[in-house]
Enzyme design. Sequence first.
Site, short mmCIF file in Angstrom:
data_model
loop_
_atom_site.label_atom_id
_atom_site.label_comp_id
_atom_site.label_asym_id
_atom_site.label_seq_id
_atom_site.Cartn_x
_atom_site.Cartn_y
_atom_site.Cartn_z
N HIS A 26 1.48 -1.59 6.86
CA HIS A 26 2.76 -1.47 6.16
C HIS A 26 2.52 -1.27 4.68
O HIS A 26 1.44 -1.59 4.15
CB HIS A 26 3.64 -2.71 6.40
CG HIS A 26 3.18 -3.94 5.65
ND1 HIS A 26 3.62 -4.24 4.38
CD2 HIS A 26 2.31 -4.92 5.98
CE1 HIS A 26 3.05 -5.37 3.96
NE2 HIS A 26 2.25 -5.80 4.93
N CYS A 27 3.54 -0.70 4.00
CA CYS A 27 3.51 -0.59 2.54
C CYS A 27 4.66 -1.43 2.00
O CYS A 27 5.07 -2.40 2.63
CB CYS A 27 3.60 0.87 2.12
SG CYS A 27 5.11 1.70 2.65
N ALA A 28 5.22 -1.06 0.87
CA ALA A 28 6.26 -1.87 0.23
C ALA A 28 7.55 -1.92 1.03
O ALA A 28 8.28 -2.93 1.01
CB ALA A 28 6.54 -1.36 -1.17
N ARG A 30 7.85 0.17 4.34
CA ARG A 30 7.75 0.86 5.62
C ARG A 30 6.64 0.31 6.51
O ARG A 30 5.61 -0.13 6.03
CB ARG A 30 7.47 2.35 5.39
CG ARG A 30 8.61 3.13 4.82
CD ARG A 30 8.13 4.46 4.27
NE ARG A 30 7.56 4.32 2.94
CZ ARG A 30 6.68 5.15 2.41
NH1 ARG A 30 6.25 6.17 3.10
NH2 ARG A 30 6.22 4.95 1.20
#
Length: 475
Positions: A26-28, A30
């Site tokens: 995951h990112c910030a 998504r």
Amino acid sequence: MSNYTQPAKELLEHVGGSENISVVTHCATRMRFVLNDPKKADVEKIEALKLVKGTFTQAGQFQVIIGNEVSSFYNEFIKMAGVNDTSKDQAKEAAKQNMNLLQRMIAHLADIFTPLIPAIVVGGLILGFRNIIGDIKMFEDGTKTLVEISQFWAGTHAFLWLIGEAIFHFLPVGITWAVARKMGATPILGIVLGITLVSPQLLNAYGVAGATEVPFWDFGFAKIDMIGYQAQVIPAILAGLLLSYLELKLRKIVPNAISMIVVPFFALVPTVLIAHTVLGPIGWQIGSFISDVVYSGLTSAFGWLFAAIFGFAYAPLVITGLHHMTNAIDLQLMSELGGTNLWPMIALSNIAQGSAVLAMIYINRKNEEEKQVSIPAAISCYLGVTEPAMFGINLKYGFPFLAAMIGSLVAGVISVGSNVMANSIGVGGLPGILSIQPQHMLTFAIAMIAAVVIPFILTVVFAKTGVAKVSFKRK
């Protein structure tokens, strides 16, 4: 039971179960999936989940927009799915199995420049600020700059160049480091290689044209010009790739007992020699050709057409990931021309996407559930992060995306038609004006107004008339 247990269970089911997940991270905002069979993901059911703000596929990854709570949701999801926590680098490598050759090339280019963007953005802001205080004659009836009437600001102007020079003149150091890191070579060797391209011993790249005599290394049987490659992009990329290739090949054939001595020496020394004799001059010519073509296209009689096409097509390029190529072009323009007339159009495109979302907030102002997605998306878009706006709202409805593309087209034509130049890549939204060269700020502000007003009006018109209600969503 966690608040995320049921949504996590449903998402797992709709992506095809644990057996269909190769990698997930995951990112910030998504979740990023690399799926063994992307066709098993039921996009409609996933997007119907209350927690999900939208989905899209990019760079071989199926991405699910969750929002700021993605970290907590991710932890619950991997426990339920029975998959291990994975680094972003591992996810990117796994995703390449779903990419074609062009997509892989773009992904590599993005991996090289992405780590450099924070420094480049800071550098652009610094150059813009220096131009404002050092070039604009705002005092004593328009005859003097702030630097000329204040010793404090004169000192500030000189001091800030220390940072600006480090970022832009010594950019090859960052590029060769990033290439070595990306390719799995030794990063410190990449740094050393970069320094050999910009060493103070060399004739500065900016002084080559006006130099009466070029210094050289004399080997008796051959002479090599001592020319630096300050701010040059392509020579640094080519040198970094050669260093990485030699090091990785040598690791395979040199015994471990002597590899610490042999590999760095026989990877670095030949690379530096070839960089200054072959790769540097060739890369410089390639870079100059690219920048000349782009700049000539933007400033020619048909520059408005180029601007119209680029302004209209940039947002779709973001969907495909091809927009990463513009970073290299922008940096090359900066090194050759002292600025870029391409990047302002990118900032305007981002603003246009945010304005279309703003219109959707107005249209659906009574829909409290959608405002939870659209308001943060509009804010992030105006600050240069477009994915939540594009994939969460504009592509979902289709017509706001088209309205934003049209607004970006008009704003791009205004920008290019007025020869607007940016100091460098900056914050790709409303704060982008801080990276624009001072003499062009007013015109860029007019283009920004167009990027705000036109998408807003068109989105409202399309919604009320039913025109352009098409879907751009990628299945």
